[in-house]
Design an enzyme around this catalytic site. Structure first.
Site, short mmCIF file in Angstrom:
data_model
loop_
_atom_site.label_atom_id
_atom_site.label_comp_id
_atom_site.label_asym_id
_atom_site.label_seq_id
_atom_site.Cartn_x
_atom_site.Cartn_y
_atom_site.Cartn_z
N LYS A 1 0.84 -1.21 0.00
CA LYS A 1 0.00 0.00 0.00
C LYS A 1 0.87 1.25 0.00
O LYS A 1 2.05 1.23 0.35
CB LYS A 1 -0.94 0.03 1.20
N GLY B 1 7.76 0.94 4.47
CA GLY B 1 6.59 1.81 4.64
C GLY B 1 5.48 1.46 3.68
O GLY B 1 4.55 2.23 3.48
N MET B 2 5.59 0.28 3.04
CA MET B 2 4.54 -0.15 2.10
C MET B 2 3.79 -1.37 2.59
O MET B 2 3.06 -2.02 1.84
CB MET B 2 5.16 -0.41 0.72
N GLY C 1 4.59 -4.46 3.56
CA GLY C 1 4.85 -5.80 3.05
C GLY C 1 4.61 -6.86 4.10
O GLY C 1 3.99 -7.90 3.83
N GLY C 2 5.06 -6.62 5.33
CA GLY C 2 4.84 -7.58 6.41
C GLY C 2 3.36 -7.73 6.71
O GLY C 2 2.88 -8.83 7.01
N ASP D 1 -1.81 -2.22 10.00
CA ASP D 1 -2.03 -2.15 8.55
C ASP D 1 -2.57 -3.45 7.96
O ASP D 1 -2.81 -3.52 6.76
CB ASP D 1 -0.71 -1.83 7.83
O1 C5P Z 1 0.59 -1.96 14.68
P1 C5P Z 1 2.00 -2.18 14.23
O2 C5P Z 1 2.65 -3.35 14.92
O3 C5P Z 1 2.13 -2.24 12.75
O4 C5P Z 1 2.82 -0.88 14.67
C1 C5P Z 1 4.22 -0.85 14.71
C2 C5P Z 1 4.68 0.29 15.60
O5 C5P Z 1 4.36 1.54 14.97
C3 C5P Z 1 4.02 0.34 16.94
O6 C5P Z 1 4.72 -0.42 17.89
C4 C5P Z 1 4.07 1.82 17.29
O7 C5P Z 1 5.35 2.17 17.78
C5 C5P Z 1 3.93 2.48 15.93
N1 C5P Z 1 2.55 2.89 15.63
C6 C5P Z 1 1.97 3.93 16.32
N2 C5P Z 1 0.69 4.33 16.02
C7 C5P Z 1 -0.01 3.70 15.06
C8 C5P Z 1 0.54 2.63 14.33
C9 C5P Z 1 1.83 2.23 14.64
O8 C5P Z 1 2.61 4.53 17.19
N3 C5P Z 1 -1.25 4.11 14.78
#
Ligand code: C5P
Length: 317
Positions: free
Chosen positions: A21, A110-111, A113-114, A148
């Protein structure tokens, strides 16, 4: 007597693909007690895909191939691994699964992938195990795995709120054409959010304030009209200044893409991928060629958008 060899039964295999994305807009508020930042974001799924092949196995096993495969963990920190474990637990499945990931979305770019891996793994295991869960159940599990992940299941274009996991489909017309400047060096998402907080004087476990969700009206109009010029002008990412502070060289692909006439240039998610919007497919290729020629990215790819979310490509039984 001669024995007729019996052909081995073909292995039951489910192949799923899920898209990466770009955030057309990413507006970030102050973090709340859970440490997450409330977002208002507009996701668009792009034609770069992760593919997962799921086959029955005794344990949970992840293998990886494709670009930058060596950067991807294969243990329980892998999002596809977590997706399979969460689904097995939720659905009461005791068997294992072998998930083979074919990477097509840049790693740590930042896209998402994971997150695409996690969405693909959820759908693949759900199909393999015939859990009978509804799409809404899967979306909810996806949100537990990562912010995501629900969007990678849903695809197309959507407005995300909450952590980015609460989605509303957005009306769009036509196709948009992107060039992506990729870097081998990753940017850590928590570090970028941390730099953003430092710049805005946000304190940990503060009250949390929502982002501005009115500011994307022109962007939504541009999507409805299928107008790439208006979309280019409306692209926005609150995290871009923080990412540029952490990685000042990212200013180079941004400048080169602008000089090449990109309609808009924006950091994708928490970076370091830079997304440049072309006037059409040819122009996206031209912008990509300019970035390559300037030597300001480790790789450049083009993609069209929007595309569908995670889909079963084939199953054998
Ligand atoms: O949810 P996810 O594991 O993808 O998020 C990775 C990291 O990105 C989180 O641990 C947090 O530090 C940051 N994050 C955030 N606010 C969000 C999404 C992600 O602070 N809305």
């Amino acid at each position: 007597m001669t024995l007729t060899p019996v052909a081995p039964l073909p292995e039951h295999e489910v192949r799923v693909r899920a898209p990466g994305k770009v955030n057309l807009s990413l507006r970030v508020g102050a973090p709340g007690a859970d440490g997450y930042h409330p977002l208002h974001t507009i996701f668009q799924a792009v034609s770069l895909y992760e593919e997962i092949v799921a086959t029955p196995a005794d344990d949970l096993v992840v293998t990886v191939s494709g670009t930058q495969a060596e950067l991807v963990p294969t243990d329980e920190t892998n999002l596809a691994w977590r997706a399979a474990a969460v689904l097995a637990e939720h659905a009461g499945v005791s068997g294992g699964v072998h998930l083979h990931l074919e990477k097509g979305v840049p790693v740590a770019g930042g896209m998402a992938g994971g997150s695409a891996d996690a969405a693909a793994a959820l759908l693949a295991c759900d199909t393999l195990w015939a859990t009978g869960l509804s799409r809404d159940d899967l979306l909810e599990l996806a949100g537990e795995i990562g912010s995501d992940v629900p969007f990678a299941l849903m695809g197309h274009t959507a407005v995300g709120s909450g952590r980015g996991h609460l989605l509303t489909p957005a009306l769009t017309r036509g196709e948009f054409h992107w060039a992506f400047a990729l870097q081998d060096r990753g940017l850590s998402t928590p570090e970028v959010y941390g730099a953003f907080d430092a710049a805005h004087g946000h304190v940990p476990s503060g009250p949390g304030t929502p982002p501005d969700d009115e500011a994307d009206v022109p962007l939504m109009q541009a999507l409805r009209a299928g107008d790439p010029h208006a979309l280019g002008e409306a692209l926005h990412n609150d995290l871009e200044p923080a990412a540029l502070r952490l990685d000042p060289a990212l200013a180079e692909p941004i400048a080169v893409a602008r000089d090449a006439g990109a309609l808009g240039v924006v950091l994708s998610g928490s970076g370091p991928t830079v997304a440049a919007l072309g006037r059409n497919r040819q122009h996206a290729l031209l912008v990509a060629a300019a970035i390559t020629a300037a030597g300001v990215a480790d790789r450049v790819v083009t993609a069209s958008a929007p595309v569908a979310g995670a889909r079963v490509v084939s199953t054998t039984e």
